[in-house]
Design a protein around this motif. Structure first.
Motif, PDB file in Angstrom:
ATOM      1  N   GLN A 154       0.738  -1.242   0.109  1.00  0.00           N
ATOM      2  CA  GLN A 154      -0.078   0.013   0.192  1.00  0.00           C
ATOM      3  C   GLN A 154       1.057   1.102   0.159  1.00  0.00           C
ATOM      4  OE1 GLN A 154      -2.870  -0.100   3.103  1.00  0.00           O
ATOM      5  NE2 GLN A 154      -3.549  -2.292   2.903  1.00  0.00           N
ATOM      6  N   LEU A 155       1.861   1.167   0.982  1.00  0.00           N
ATOM      7  CA  LEU A 155       2.787   2.429   1.019  1.00  0.00           C
ATOM      8  C   LEU A 155       3.414   2.663  -0.219  1.00  0.00           C
ATOM      9  CD1 LEU A 155       3.640   1.986   4.637  1.00  0.00           C
ATOM     10  CD2 LEU A 155       1.829   3.905   3.628  1.00  0.00           C
ATOM     11  N   ARG A 156       4.158   1.528  -0.758  1.00  0.00           N
ATOM     12  CA  ARG A 156       4.867   1.585  -2.013  1.00  0.00           C
ATOM     13  C   ARG A 156       4.151   2.038  -3.224  1.00  0.00           C
ATOM     14  NH1 ARG A 156       7.086  -3.912  -3.905  1.00  0.00           N
ATOM     15  NH2 ARG A 156       4.910  -4.176  -4.160  1.00  0.00           N
ATOM     16  N   GLU A 157       2.957   1.680  -3.319  1.00  0.00           N
ATOM     17  CA  GLU A 157       2.042   2.002  -4.317  1.00  0.00           C
ATOM     18  C   GLU A 157       1.365   3.105  -4.253  1.00  0.00           C
ATOM     19  OE1 GLU A 157       0.038  -1.344  -5.222  1.00  0.00           O
ATOM     20  OE2 GLU A 157       1.514  -2.739  -5.422  1.00  0.00           O
ATOM     21  N   ASN A 158       1.383   3.767  -3.346  1.00  0.00           N
ATOM     22  CA  ASN A 158       0.502   5.154  -2.789  1.00  0.00           C
ATOM     23  C   ASN A 158       1.237   6.182  -2.088  1.00  0.00           C
ATOM     24  OD1 ASN A 158      -2.426   4.234  -3.785  1.00  0.00           O
ATOM     25  ND2 ASN A 158      -1.807   2.753  -2.479  1.00  0.00           N
ATOM     26  N   SER A 159       1.746   7.090  -2.918  1.00  0.00           N
ATOM     27  CA  SER A 159       2.772   8.159  -2.449  1.00  0.00           C
ATOM     28  C   SER A 159       2.090   9.051  -1.481  1.00  0.00           C
ATOM     29  CB  SER A 159       3.689   8.956  -3.528  1.00  0.00           C
ATOM     30  OG  SER A 159       2.476   9.460  -4.352  1.00  0.00           O
ATOM     31  N   HIS A 160       0.720   9.302  -1.606  1.00  0.00           N
ATOM     32  CA  HIS A 160      -0.012  10.197  -0.787  1.00  0.00           C
ATOM     33  C   HIS A 160      -0.697   9.539   0.337  1.00  0.00           C
ATOM     34  CE1 HIS A 160       0.553  13.194  -3.877  1.00  0.00           C
ATOM     35  NE2 HIS A 160      -0.030  12.271  -4.921  1.00  0.00           N
ATOM     36  N   GLN A 161      -0.442   8.180   0.554  1.00  0.00           N
ATOM     37  CA  GLN A 161      -0.945   7.621   1.648  1.00  0.00           C
ATOM     38  C   GLN A 161       0.145   7.932   2.811  1.00  0.00           C
ATOM     39  OE1 GLN A 161      -2.329   3.528   1.021  1.00  0.00           O
ATOM     40  NE2 GLN A 161      -2.529   3.198   3.139  1.00  0.00           N
ATOM     41  N   LYS A 162      -0.646   8.353   4.033  1.00  0.00           N
ATOM     42  CA  LYS A 162       0.095   8.683   5.520  1.00  0.00           C
ATOM     43  C   LYS A 162       0.616   7.555   5.948  1.00  0.00           C
ATOM     44  CE  LYS A 162      -2.438  13.319   5.867  1.00  0.00           C
ATOM     45  NZ  LYS A 162      -2.944  14.083   6.805  1.00  0.00           N
ATOM     46  N   HIS A 163      -0.306   6.631   6.410  1.00  0.00           N
ATOM     47  CA  HIS A 163       0.084   5.484   7.158  1.00  0.00           C
ATOM     48  C   HIS A 163      -0.651   4.311   6.819  1.00  0.00           C
ATOM     49  CE1 HIS A 163      -3.083   6.780   9.721  1.00  0.00           C
ATOM     50  NE2 HIS A 163      -3.465   5.700   9.399  1.00  0.00           N
ATOM     51  N   ALA A 164      -0.234   3.223   6.906  1.00  0.00           N
ATOM     52  CA  ALA A 164      -1.018   1.851   6.634  1.00  0.00           C
ATOM     53  C   ALA A 164      -0.766   1.028   7.973  1.00  0.00           C
ATOM     54  CB  ALA A 164      -0.296   1.178   5.728  1.00  0.00           C
ATOM     55  N   VAL A 165      -1.808   0.523   8.300  1.00  0.00           N
ATOM     56  CA  VAL A 165      -1.993  -0.300   9.500  1.00  0.00           C
ATOM     57  C   VAL A 165      -2.564  -1.823   8.966  1.00  0.00           C
ATOM     58  CG1 VAL A 165      -3.263  -0.964  11.922  1.00  0.00           C
ATOM     59  CG2 VAL A 165      -2.753   1.587  10.984  1.00  0.00           C
ATOM     60  N   SER A 166      -1.623  -2.839   9.368  1.00  0.00           N
ATOM     61  CA  SER A 166      -2.073  -4.037   9.014  1.00  0.00           C
ATOM     62  C   SER A 166      -3.317  -4.769   9.822  1.00  0.00           C
ATOM     63  CB  SER A 166      -0.863  -5.096   9.399  1.00  0.00           C
ATOM     64  OG  SER A 166      -0.721  -5.555  10.921  1.00  0.00           O
ATOM     65  N   LYS A 167      -3.719  -5.923   9.231  1.00  0.00           N
ATOM     66  CA  LYS A 167      -4.530  -6.721   9.876  1.00  0.00           C
ATOM     67  C   LYS A 167      -3.931  -7.690  10.904  1.00  0.00           C
ATOM     68  CE  LYS A 167      -7.261  -7.295   5.596  1.00  0.00           C
ATOM     69  NZ  LYS A 167      -8.164  -8.270   4.546  1.00  0.00           N
ATOM     70  N   LEU A 168      -4.685  -8.225  11.693  1.00  0.00           N
ATOM     71  CA  LEU A 168      -3.895  -9.028  12.669  1.00  0.00           C
ATOM     72  C   LEU A 168      -2.831 -10.087  12.038  1.00  0.00           C
ATOM     73  CD1 LEU A 168      -3.699 -10.062  15.672  1.00  0.00           C
ATOM     74  CD2 LEU A 168      -5.519 -11.663  15.234  1.00  0.00           C
ATOM     75  N   ILE A 169      -1.818  -9.912  12.350  1.00  0.00           N
ATOM     76  CA  ILE A 169      -0.487 -10.870  11.749  1.00  0.00           C
ATOM     77  C   ILE A 169       0.351 -11.558  12.928  1.00  0.00           C
ATOM     78  CG2 ILE A 169      -0.659  -9.786   9.503  1.00  0.00           C
ATOM     79  CD1 ILE A 169       2.035  -8.104  10.233  1.00  0.00           C
ATOM     80  N   GLN A 170       1.152 -12.333  12.580  1.00  0.00           N
ATOM     81  CA  GLN A 170       2.095 -12.847  13.174  1.00  0.00           C
ATOM     82  C   GLN A 170       3.682 -12.193  12.963  1.00  0.00           C
ATOM     83  OE1 GLN A 170       0.870 -17.279  13.680  1.00  0.00           O
ATOM     84  NE2 GLN A 170       1.179 -16.937  15.774  1.00  0.00           N
ATOM     85  N   GLY A 171       4.331 -11.936  14.060  1.00  0.00           N
ATOM     86  CA  GLY A 171       5.752 -11.270  13.381  1.00  0.00           C
ATOM     87  C   GLY A 171       6.440 -12.418  13.020  1.00  0.00           C
ATOM     88  N   ARG A 172       7.310 -12.168  11.815  1.00  0.00           N
ATOM     89  CA  ARG A 172       8.216 -13.265  11.176  1.00  0.00           C
ATOM     90  C   ARG A 172       9.503 -13.515  12.327  1.00  0.00           C
ATOM     91  NH1 ARG A 172       7.150 -11.459   4.932  1.00  0.00           N
ATOM     92  NH2 ARG A 172       5.374 -12.787   4.690  1.00  0.00           N
ATOM     93  N   ILE A 173       9.740 -12.418  13.046  1.00  0.00           N
ATOM     94  CA  ILE A 173      10.962 -12.588  13.889  1.00  0.00           C
ATOM     95  C   ILE A 173      10.502 -13.104  15.244  1.00  0.00           C
ATOM     96  CG2 ILE A 173      12.898 -11.463  15.133  1.00  0.00           C
ATOM     97  CD1 ILE A 173      12.917  -9.507  12.702  1.00  0.00           C
ATOM     98  N   SER A 174       9.508 -12.381  16.032  1.00  0.00           N
ATOM     99  CA  SER A 174       8.924 -12.720  17.224  1.00  0.00           C
ATOM    100  C   SER A 174       7.982 -13.702  17.418  1.00  0.00           C
ATOM    101  CB  SER A 174       8.484 -11.580  18.011  1.00  0.00           C
ATOM    102  OG  SER A 174       7.275 -11.177  17.235  1.00  0.00           O
ATOM    103  N   GLY A 175       7.171 -13.864  16.163  1.00  0.00           N
ATOM    104  CA  GLY A 175       6.360 -15.043  16.452  1.00  0.00           C
ATOM    105  C   GLY A 175       4.852 -14.330  17.132  1.00  0.00           C
ATOM    106  N   LYS A 176       4.886 -13.226  17.475  1.00  0.00           N
ATOM    107  CA  LYS A 176       3.810 -12.512  18.183  1.00  0.00           C
ATOM    108  C   LYS A 176       2.810 -12.182  17.423  1.00  0.00           C
ATOM    109  CE  LYS A 176       6.672 -11.046  22.232  1.00  0.00           C
ATOM    110  NZ  LYS A 176       7.112  -9.677  22.951  1.00  0.00           N
TER     111      LYS A 176
END
Length: 417
Positions: A154-176
């Motif tokens: 989203q942020l790469r393709e939309n230069s005017h988008q201020k921020h992006a918030v993910s859906k619920l995901i699990q971290g690839r480093i922490s697994g949380k």
């Protein structure tokens, strides 16, 4: 019809009339008692119904206020995180504009920011390909890539988008389980240079929920746009209460489709099959839904006390009216019996007087009566001689009329009768 039969008919008529009066009184008494009780129960029912509606309305307001408070707190936290990530993004853009990013300098800046942002367990910065290069807890070796994440695209393709918030995901480093808040980083010419992202630990919501009174059996929760459970307080043992579960009632799905911003309603929860009053609210500026619920066992507890008191009062009232009706019936029966006894006593008195009079008459004519064998005069107790007719008339109810029998008519008058 002789005198005895007349008396029996009179007694029968009087008894029949008394029975009819008694039956009429019983009917009126029962009807009146039933009417009064039905009327009182109707008042109790209306009062309890109105009271229940009042408590339901209070429950609606309570869930709406809790949902609004949760929405406000959630947005305040994310807004503060957004400001912190903006600062990291601004620092990254400054270093890119100078001579490129200095890893040690940027990492030190990130470490300073993360201590000021509640709920974040990591802040990281990617390059243009989405590789995690800077920030906290990045493992050595091959970089972790996040270019496949929705927030990165989203942020790469939309230069005017201020921020992006993910859906619920699990971290690839922490697994949380986490929610990732990301900001775009630009090159000096405005082209895409990567993103800065903060990983928000959803367990932080437990601390947030603990500040809000949700009642003994109430619940508060957060779901992402796919209705996956982000946070829940209190947590249950059933699978539907676990983070990441998308178990949700059909009514809730339908209500969100019909009312995308907010709605208040009753539903049976799919996860535990219990009814609750629910208010959902779409978070301001963020694509999450906050839920606040309250159980009938909580918000109707005071109403149930009123119900018990009303039932006790109604039962007492019914017992009182039934007892009063019984006493009135008993009093009426006693009155009728007393009246009948008086009437019967009066009749008996009259009959006794008549009997005594008859017996006196009988007594006055009984025994040996002296009568003249020639003139037929009778000697009284006072030794006077009286005509037969006079004596019998004075000593009985008999009366005489005179005539001439055939023998005397022929003997004395020479005629035949």
């Amino acid at each position: 019809m002789n005198s005895k039969e007349l008396k029996m008919q009179k007694y029968f008529d009087a008894t029949t009339s008394a029975v009819r009066k008694q039956d009429g009184f019983i009917y009126r008494l029962i009807s009146g008692t039933l009417f009064i009780n039905i009327f009182v129960y109707a008042i109790f029912g209306y009062s309890l119904s109105t009271s229940q509606l009042h408590y339901n309305r209070l429950a609606e307001i309570a869930t709406q206020n809790m949902a609004k408070a949760l929405d406000t707190n959630l947005c305040d936290i994310f807004d503060k995180i957004d400001i912190g990530l903006s600062a990291v993004g601004f620092e990254s853009e400054k270093q890119i504009a100078r001579n490129g990013i200095n890893k040690e300098s940027l990492n030190a800046y990130i470490a300073k920011q993360i201590h000021q942002l509640p709920g974040l367990y990591g802040i990281r910065v990617t390059d243009i390909q989405g590789n995690l290069l800077y920030g906290t807890d990045i493992p050595d070796g091959k970089p972790i890539n996040v270019s496949d994440r929705d927030y990165f695209r989203q942020l790469r393709e939309n230069s005017h988008q201020k921020h992006a918030v993910s859906k619920l995901i699990q971290g690839r480093i922490s697994g949380k389980w986490n929610l990732t808040i990301a900001k775009r980083i630009n090159n000096p010419d405005g082209s895409f240079a990567g993103i800065v992202l903060g990983m928000f630990d959803v367990n932080y919501f437990d601390k947030l929920f603990s500040q809000i009174d949700i009642g003994k059996n109430g619940a508060m929760g957060i779901r992402d746009p796919d209705f996956k459970l982000v946070a829940l307080q209190p947590k249950g043992e059933e699978p539907g209460s676990q983070i990441g579960s998308d178990v949700i009632s059909k009514k809730t799905r339908d209500m969100i489709r019909a009312n995308p911003i907010t709605a208040t309603y009753k539903t049976v929860f799919a996860r535990d099959k219990k009814e609750r009053m629910v208010t959902f609210r779409k978070a301001t500026n963020y694509s999450f839904y906050v839920f606040s619920t309250i159980a009938p066992s909580d918000y109707l507890s005071a109403w149930r006390k009123e119900l018990i008191i009303a039932l006790i009062l109604a039962i007492c009232f019914t017992l009182t009216t039934v007892t009063s009706a019984y006493m009135m019936l008993k009093s009426n029966v006693t009155t009728l019996l007393h009246a009948e006894a008086q009437r019967y006593g009066e009749e008996m008195r009259q009959q006794n007087e008549e009997l005594i009079a008859a017996m006196l008459r009988i007594k006055r004519l009984e025994g040996i009566i002296s009568i003249c064998s020639h003139c037929k005069k009778i000697r009284t107790e006072q030794q006077n001689w009286e005509q037969l007719e006079k004596y019998i008339t004075e000593h009985s109810d008999a009366m005489f009329s005179h005539g001439v029998c055939p023998e005397c008519a022929k003997a004395h008058y020479g005629i035949s009768v």
